[in-house]
Scaffold this active site. Structure first.
Site, PDB file in Angstrom:
ATOM      1  N   TYR A  42       0.835  -1.191   0.000  1.00 47.89           N
ATOM      2  CA  TYR A  42       0.000   0.000   0.000  1.00 47.89           C
ATOM      3  C   TYR A  42       0.874   1.245   0.000  1.00 47.89           C
ATOM      4  O   TYR A  42       1.856   1.324   0.757  1.00 47.89           O
ATOM      5  CB  TYR A  42      -0.891  -0.019   1.242  1.00 47.89           C
ATOM      6  CG  TYR A  42      -1.703   1.229   1.467  1.00 47.89           C
ATOM      7  CD1 TYR A  42      -2.860   1.465   0.728  1.00 47.89           C
ATOM      8  CD2 TYR A  42      -1.335   2.156   2.426  1.00 47.89           C
ATOM      9  CE1 TYR A  42      -3.622   2.609   0.943  1.00 47.89           C
ATOM     10  CE2 TYR A  42      -2.089   3.300   2.650  1.00 47.89           C
ATOM     11  CZ  TYR A  42      -3.231   3.513   1.911  1.00 47.89           C
ATOM     12  OH  TYR A  42      -3.979   4.643   2.116  1.00 47.89           O
ATOM     13  N   ASP A  57      -0.102  15.697   5.732  1.00 53.56           N
ATOM     14  CA  ASP A  57      -1.143  15.113   4.895  1.00 53.56           C
ATOM     15  C   ASP A  57      -2.326  16.078   4.799  1.00 53.56           C
ATOM     16  O   ASP A  57      -3.367  15.873   5.419  1.00 53.56           O
ATOM     17  CB  ASP A  57      -1.584  13.771   5.495  1.00 53.56           C
ATOM     18  CG  ASP A  57      -2.625  13.060   4.641  1.00 53.56           C
ATOM     19  OD1 ASP A  57      -2.674  13.317   3.423  1.00 53.56           O
ATOM     20  OD2 ASP A  57      -3.394  12.247   5.196  1.00 53.56           O
ATOM     21  N   HIS A 111      -7.712   3.854  -3.757  1.00 53.23           N
ATOM     22  CA  HIS A 111      -8.889   4.240  -2.983  1.00 53.23           C
ATOM     23  C   HIS A 111      -9.044   5.756  -3.069  1.00 53.23           C
ATOM     24  O   HIS A 111      -8.070   6.507  -3.059  1.00 53.23           O
ATOM     25  CB  HIS A 111      -8.867   3.723  -1.539  1.00 53.23           C
ATOM     26  CG  HIS A 111      -7.906   4.389  -0.603  1.00 53.23           C
ATOM     27  ND1 HIS A 111      -8.065   5.675  -0.130  1.00 53.23           N
ATOM     28  CD2 HIS A 111      -6.795   3.910   0.001  1.00 53.23           C
ATOM     29  CE1 HIS A 111      -7.104   5.964   0.705  1.00 53.23           C
ATOM     30  NE2 HIS A 111      -6.297   4.913   0.792  1.00 53.23           N
ATOM     31  N   GLU A 113     -11.495   9.071  -1.641  1.00 50.52           N
ATOM     32  CA  GLU A 113     -12.280   9.393  -0.462  1.00 50.52           C
ATOM     33  C   GLU A 113     -13.355  10.440  -0.711  1.00 50.52           C
ATOM     34  O   GLU A 113     -13.314  11.153  -1.721  1.00 50.52           O
ATOM     35  CB  GLU A 113     -11.359   9.839   0.674  1.00 50.52           C
ATOM     36  CG  GLU A 113     -10.599  11.108   0.374  1.00 50.52           C
ATOM     37  CD  GLU A 113      -9.382  11.278   1.276  1.00 50.52           C
ATOM     38  OE1 GLU A 113      -9.254  12.362   1.882  1.00 50.52           O
ATOM     39  OE2 GLU A 113      -8.548  10.355   1.364  1.00 50.52           O
ATOM     40  N   ARG A 156     -13.412   5.180  -0.157  1.00 54.42           N
ATOM     41  CA  ARG A 156     -13.203   5.447   1.271  1.00 54.42           C
ATOM     42  C   ARG A 156     -14.226   6.465   1.744  1.00 54.42           C
ATOM     43  O   ARG A 156     -14.472   7.471   1.071  1.00 54.42           O
ATOM     44  CB  ARG A 156     -11.792   5.981   1.505  1.00 54.42           C
ATOM     45  CG  ARG A 156     -11.596   6.528   2.921  1.00 54.42           C
ATOM     46  CD  ARG A 156     -10.199   7.012   3.158  1.00 54.42           C
ATOM     47  NE  ARG A 156     -10.191   8.155   4.049  1.00 54.42           N
ATOM     48  CZ  ARG A 156      -9.095   8.746   4.532  1.00 54.42           C
ATOM     49  NH1 ARG A 156      -7.911   8.279   4.195  1.00 54.42           N
ATOM     50  NH2 ARG A 156      -9.171   9.802   5.320  1.00 54.42           N
ATOM     51  N   ASN A 208      -8.719   0.224   8.520  1.00 55.63           N
ATOM     52  CA  ASN A 208      -7.403   0.818   8.695  1.00 55.63           C
ATOM     53  C   ASN A 208      -6.958   0.674  10.147  1.00 55.63           C
ATOM     54  O   ASN A 208      -7.609   1.186  11.053  1.00 55.63           O
ATOM     55  CB  ASN A 208      -7.483   2.303   8.304  1.00 55.63           C
ATOM     56  CG  ASN A 208      -6.149   3.004   8.359  1.00 55.63           C
ATOM     57  OD1 ASN A 208      -5.110   2.373   8.537  1.00 55.63           O
ATOM     58  ND2 ASN A 208      -6.163   4.315   8.217  1.00 55.63           N
TER      59      ASN A 208
END
Length: 294
Positions: A42, A57, A111, A113, A156, A208
């Site tokens: 991942y 992030d 993925h 979101e 997600r 997660n």
């Protein structure tokens, strides 16, 4: 074809219950993961931001940044790679471009979101989600952009931190109807939530297990028993690597020597084994020998 990355991922999901997805931050860590027996890897958006750019992030990296790291990793490792593409970097048109670019870079899956473009880490306060209709538009654009039908699309949702479980499940089912192959529910806080979602969800469930977040540190076995089909450890190894690196830098600064660090180090021979150094060196020598006869 099983040689396609998406097909390899789908096969692994069918065999391993749950399938563990281990985070990697670069091509060499992907090699290590594969050698350790990890079956799927991942690439975290947060990991790229932190390790490659020293940034948080908060949507500060670009599609090109993620594609480049994906290309490097898939060139080095055969393990199917799942890639975090945040919100897809824009409108449904941009989402479609993103999906095509990641397929061509060798990813097995992505993925995407349901946060707005100004996203936050999934385990921070102050998250927002876009409307179901807007997320469905993202997903439909992603589905239509598939060039390989085995390419795996994970939706997600961060809605659980904002809405109740019932409304979150309504979102999940809308995402499944839009064509998502699996659902990634972020920041689950109780195994009963996992069980309820799985009971009411038609597609595979991703949980997660990131450290220091809102989700307790259950084991993959515990989460699998509660209904998870895939379990994600996105930055576990990166955190260990970072802490070890910090201590090594501090020791070099204070002691001016690496002698005490030697037991903690991967040896030169071990590094060369993972890199298949002798094979490459032999090839180079063969080409040099051929050139000397011209």
């Amino acid at each position: 074809m099983i040689n396609h990355p998406g097909a390899r991922l789908r096969a692994a999901i069918n065999i391993h219950k749950p399938l563990v997805l281990a985070g990697v931050i670069n091509a060499y860590s992907a090699l290590l993961a594969e050698k350790a027996g990890i079956r799927a890897i991942y690439l975290s958006g947060a990991g790229v931001a932190a390790s490659c750019f020293g940034l948080p992030d908060l949507g500060l990296t670009s599609l090109e940044d993620i594609v480049e790291e994906t290309r490097r990793i898939t060139s080095a490792s055969e393990a199917p790679l799942v890639v975090d593409i945040d919100t897809g970097w824009g409108s449904p048109l941009m989402v479609a471009r993103t999906i095509k670019a990641l397929q061509r870079a060798g990813a097995a899956a992505v993925h995407i979101e349901d946060q707005p473009f100004e996203k936050r880490c999934g385990h921070r306060e102050g998250k927002r989600v876009i409307s179901v209709a807007d997320m469905v538009a993202r997903l439909k654009a992603a589905v239509e952009a598939k060039e390989d039908p085995s390419f795996y699309l994970i939706a997600r949702t961060d809605a659980l931190a904002i809405d109740d479980l019932e409304k979150t499940i309504d979102r999940i089912n809308a995402y499944a109807e839009a064509g998502a192959d699996a659902i990634f529910v972020e920041a689950i806080t109780d195994l009963s939530q996992c069980q309820t979602i799985k009971k009411n969800c038609k597609i595979p469930l991703v949980i997660n297990l990131t450290e220091f977040g809102k989700t307790p540190l259950w084991s993959a076995k515990e989460v699998g028993a509660a209904g998870a089909d895939m379990v994600l450890f996105p930055l576990s190894v990166f955190r260990v690597m970072s802490q070890a690196a910090l201590k090594a830098y501090q020791m070099i600064d204070v002691q001016g020597s690496t002698k005490e660090l030697l037991p903690l180090m991967q040896s030169r021979d071990e590094l060369y084994q993972f890199l298949n150094y002798e094979h490459y060196e032999k090839q180079m020598n063969q080409w040099l020998d051929r050139g000397s006869t011209l």
